[in-house]
Design an enzyme around this catalytic site. Structure first.
Site, PDB file in Angstrom:
ATOM      1  N   CYS A  58       0.808  -1.220   0.000  1.00 11.76           N
ATOM      2  CA  CYS A  58       0.000   0.000   0.000  1.00 11.76           C
ATOM      3  C   CYS A  58       0.843   1.273   0.000  1.00 11.76           C
ATOM      4  CB  CYS A  58      -0.949  -0.002   1.194  1.00 11.76           C
ATOM      5  SG  CYS A  58      -2.024  -1.451   1.258  1.00 11.76           S
TER       6      CYS A  58
ATOM      7  N   ASN B  44     -10.258  -0.221  -0.328  1.00  8.36           N
ATOM      8  CA  ASN B  44      -8.808  -0.207  -0.196  1.00  8.36           C
ATOM      9  C   ASN B  44      -8.210  -0.844  -1.439  1.00  8.36           C
ATOM     10  OD1 ASN B  44      -6.109  -0.765   0.384  1.00  8.36           O
ATOM     11  ND2 ASN B  44      -6.491  -1.259   2.523  1.00  8.36           N
TER      12      ASN B  44
ATOM     13  N   HIS C  23      -2.920   6.906   2.106  1.00 10.50           N
ATOM     14  CA  HIS C  23      -3.403   5.615   1.609  1.00 10.50           C
ATOM     15  C   HIS C  23      -4.764   5.351   2.231  1.00 10.50           C
ATOM     16  CE1 HIS C  23      -4.078   1.440   1.011  1.00 10.50           C
ATOM     17  NE2 HIS C  23      -3.773   1.103   2.253  1.00 10.50           N
TER      18      HIS C  23
END
Length: 268
Positions: free
Chosen positions: A59, A224, A193
């Site tokens: 990520c 996500n 993020h």
């Protein structure tokens, strides 16, 4: 997805694919260990002579890739770099796992980094808490999936990830702002993020951002998307005109093995 995101970024930046010096793909979900996916992306975009490689920082991947692109352009190694974050997380989740199945999503976003008379990047502040390997956030390893077949799926220690992010990341963000020579009040957008809303809110609150600073929260409708989440969130803010080209944004990537990277950038 990576090709389409790259094509749109090149068009918006008015950069010809044939002029690209490097295609840098941040991904953790490409299921083939070798060869990398980036050369395919370069080929499909019409940049067969460009260098191309994948970067896996989960990520935090897009932020890591941006830092690499910035350094290569500043060093004069290349004049332009296409940075792509692309993930197909649906290949890696276990649909029966309540900690991950509802959270992750597929997507891609891209940006073009080119040489300019004035820098558009502040110094990167990055690192990794590798001693927390597989304990603080997700990693993939062989496990039993809901279909009773053995394959690699994601597992995540959500509570530990939240505690680490809420305590460690605000200081990383402050260091990036200081390294850029600006103040938090100068930041028009905070684009972390998109891990989950609790982490985003906790970090934003700890930073005591200006009421005028826009905080990206695309997690609420896009999920996500790992390395794709920051460029997707950036594009969302620009498309909605919540921010303007040239505004300063604080980017904050963080992910597996608790790798993190923060930098202040001028929005394209």
């Amino acid at each position: 997805m990576a090709v389409e995101a790259g094509r749109r970024a090149l068009a918006q930046g008015d950069v010809k694919s044939a002029d690209l010096g490097l295609v840098l793909l941040a991904t953790t979900s490409f299921t083939e260990q070798t060869p990398a996916a980036a050369p395919w992306v370069a080929q499909f975009l019409g940049a067969p002579s460009a260098g191309a490689f994948d970067l896996n920082a989960a990520c935090a991947g897009f932020s890591y890739a941006l830092a690499q692109a910035n350094s290569l352009v500043r060093a004069g190694e290349v004049d332009s770099v296409l940075v792509v974050g692309s993930e197909r997380m649906s290949d890696l989740i276990d649909s029966s796992d309540p900690d991950t199945a509802f959270l992750f999503a597929d997507g891609a976003g891209a940006a073009v980094v080119v040489s300019a008379d004035s820098p558009g990047f502040g110094p990167v502040v990055w690192g990794a808490d590798g001693h927390r390997h597989r304990s603080g956030t997700y990693s993939s390893w062989p496990a039993k999936a809901s279909s009773d077949t053995t394959r690699s799926v994601l597992r995540m220690s959500g509570l530990e990830s939240y505690r680490w992010a809420a305590t460690r990341l605000p200081e990383v963000a402050r260091q990036a702002v200081e390294a850029a020579g600006v103040q938090l009040d100068d930041i028009a957008a905070f684009i972390p993020h998109q891990a989950n809303l609790r982490i985003i809110n906790a970090v934003a609150s700890s930073l005591s951002l200006s009421p005028d600073t826009v905080v990206a929260k695309t997690i609420t409708h896009s999920g996500n998307t790992s390395a794709a989440s920051i460029p997707l969130a950036m594009d969302d803010l620009l498309t909605r005109r919540a921010v303007r080209s040239g505004d300063l944004a604080l980017l904050l990537g963080f992910g597996a093995d608790l790798a993190y990277a923060a930098q202040v950038v001028e929005l394209p």
